[in-house]
Design an enzyme around this catalytic site. Structure first.
Site, short mmCIF file in Angstrom:
data_model
loop_
_atom_site.label_atom_id
_atom_site.label_comp_id
_atom_site.label_asym_id
_atom_site.label_seq_id
_atom_site.Cartn_x
_atom_site.Cartn_y
_atom_site.Cartn_z
N ASP A 1 -12.32 -4.75 -2.05
CA ASP A 1 -13.29 -5.86 -2.08
C ASP A 1 -14.63 -5.38 -1.54
O ASP A 1 -14.69 -4.42 -0.78
CB ASP A 1 -12.77 -7.04 -1.25
CG ASP A 1 -12.41 -6.60 0.15
OD1 ASP A 1 -11.26 -6.18 0.36
OD2 ASP A 1 -13.29 -6.64 1.03
N GLU B 1 0.83 -1.21 0.00
CA GLU B 1 0.00 0.00 0.00
C GLU B 1 0.87 1.27 0.00
O GLU B 1 0.49 2.30 -0.55
CB GLU B 1 -0.90 0.01 1.24
CG GLU B 1 -1.93 -1.11 1.28
CD GLU B 1 -2.57 -1.28 2.66
OE1 GLU B 1 -3.71 -1.78 2.71
OE2 GLU B 1 -1.94 -0.94 3.68
N1 ADE Z 1 -8.77 -4.65 3.98
C1 ADE Z 1 -9.15 -4.80 2.71
N2 ADE Z 1 -10.36 -5.37 2.62
C2 ADE Z 1 -10.77 -5.58 3.89
C3 ADE Z 1 -11.94 -6.12 4.48
N3 ADE Z 1 -12.94 -6.58 3.74
N4 ADE Z 1 -12.00 -6.16 5.82
C4 ADE Z 1 -10.99 -5.71 6.57
N5 ADE Z 1 -9.89 -5.19 6.08
C5 ADE Z 1 -9.77 -5.11 4.75
#
Ligand code: ADE
Length: 263
Positions: free
Chosen positions: A221, A22
């Site tokens: 996501d 990142e």
């Molecule tokens: N980092 C990236 N996606 C995530 C998620 N769904 N939950 C927690 N941390 C994350």
């Protein structure tokens, strides 16, 4: 409670990031220099600091902003990125002690919610940070349940968010990539639009030390899409980190040397 100062010009910013993947696009974009030994932290600390400058780009102001990016580093035993809340709180505390910033940003990737308009690659700034897994019964002393949720407010920056084209909303934190049904229920009741693993821990440190704090999170996501989180996260980590770099750069360019209260 004394609130953080938002009327002072922002001259120095600390950006705390959990994963090297990142952090890399921002370090490379701005040619930030890694601190050599002895670094700014207690010897043996896992965090790695990079420093440099960003030129402001406001109409009436050609100045520089000092930027310290602090990556949480790797675990000594497992060699993985130090993700989640313990490392985030330690890195934030140590960075404030070392650099005395006017603003701390917890930058990184996160899950979004399709039902609330979230898409892969969207970048969000926090209006407030909460925890969704700290369920503590009220007890006899009163406020333990609300203490558990946290409710750490970010300064109002909606004009800044519009100027750089990012969304805003409640960012919710836990130590897990997945979530339980009661975690989800809590996030829904708090109106969370972002789910991640560090922001509330950084926000608590900043609130305690009265340093203004913003979380800036890029979506990898979709939590409510019914797809496996880990697979989707790794598939989108690179592109989301690149989007994060672009928005973080733009935000710091506009912020340079001006008070947060201007926004
Ligand atoms: N980092 C990236 N996606 C995530 C998620 N769904 N939950 C927690 N941390 C994350």
């Amino acid at each position: 409670m004394n609130l953080p100062t938002v009327s002072a010009p922002v001259r120095c910013v600390v950006v705390v990031i959990a994963m090297e993947e990142e952090a890399r696009p921002f370090i490379e974009k701005h040619g930030l220099k890694k601190h050599q030994e002895p670094g700014p932290f207690v010897s043996g600390s896992p965090m790695v600091a990079y420093s440099g400058q960003i030129n402001s780009c406001t109409d009436d102001n050609q100045s520089h902003l000092r930027v310290h990016l602090v990556w949480n580093g790797r675990d000594q035993k497992y060699k993985v990125n130090n993700v989640a809340t313990t490392a985030a709180a330690v890195a934030t505390y140590a960075s404030i002690a070392a650099f005395h910033p006017d603003l701390v940003v917890s930058a990184g990737t996160a899950g979004g919610f399709g039902e609330l308009g979230g898409n892969i690659g969207d970048v969000y700034a926090s209006t407030k940070c909460v925890y969704h897994n700290r369920r503590i019964p009220e007890g006899e002393t009163g406020d333990l349940e609300e203490y558990g949720f946290g409710h750490y407010r970010s300064p109002p920056i909606s004009a800044l968010a519009s100027a750089i084209g990012i969304k805003q909303g409640v960012v919710s934190t836990s130590d897990s990539l997945e979530c339980t049904a009661s975690d989800l229920q809590l996030m829904r009741s708090e109106g969370a639009v972002v789910k991640e693993m560090e922001a509330a821990a950084c926000a608590w440190v900043c609130q305690s030390l009265r340093v203004p704090f913003i979380a800036l999170k890029s979506i990898t996501d979709i939590v409510d899409a019914g797809r496996p989180t880990e697979k989707e996260f790794y598939a989108n980590l690179h592109s989301a980190s690149s989007a994060l770099q672009g928005k973080l750069t733009h935000m710091l360019q506009l912020l340079g040397q001006q008070p947060l209260s201007r926004w």
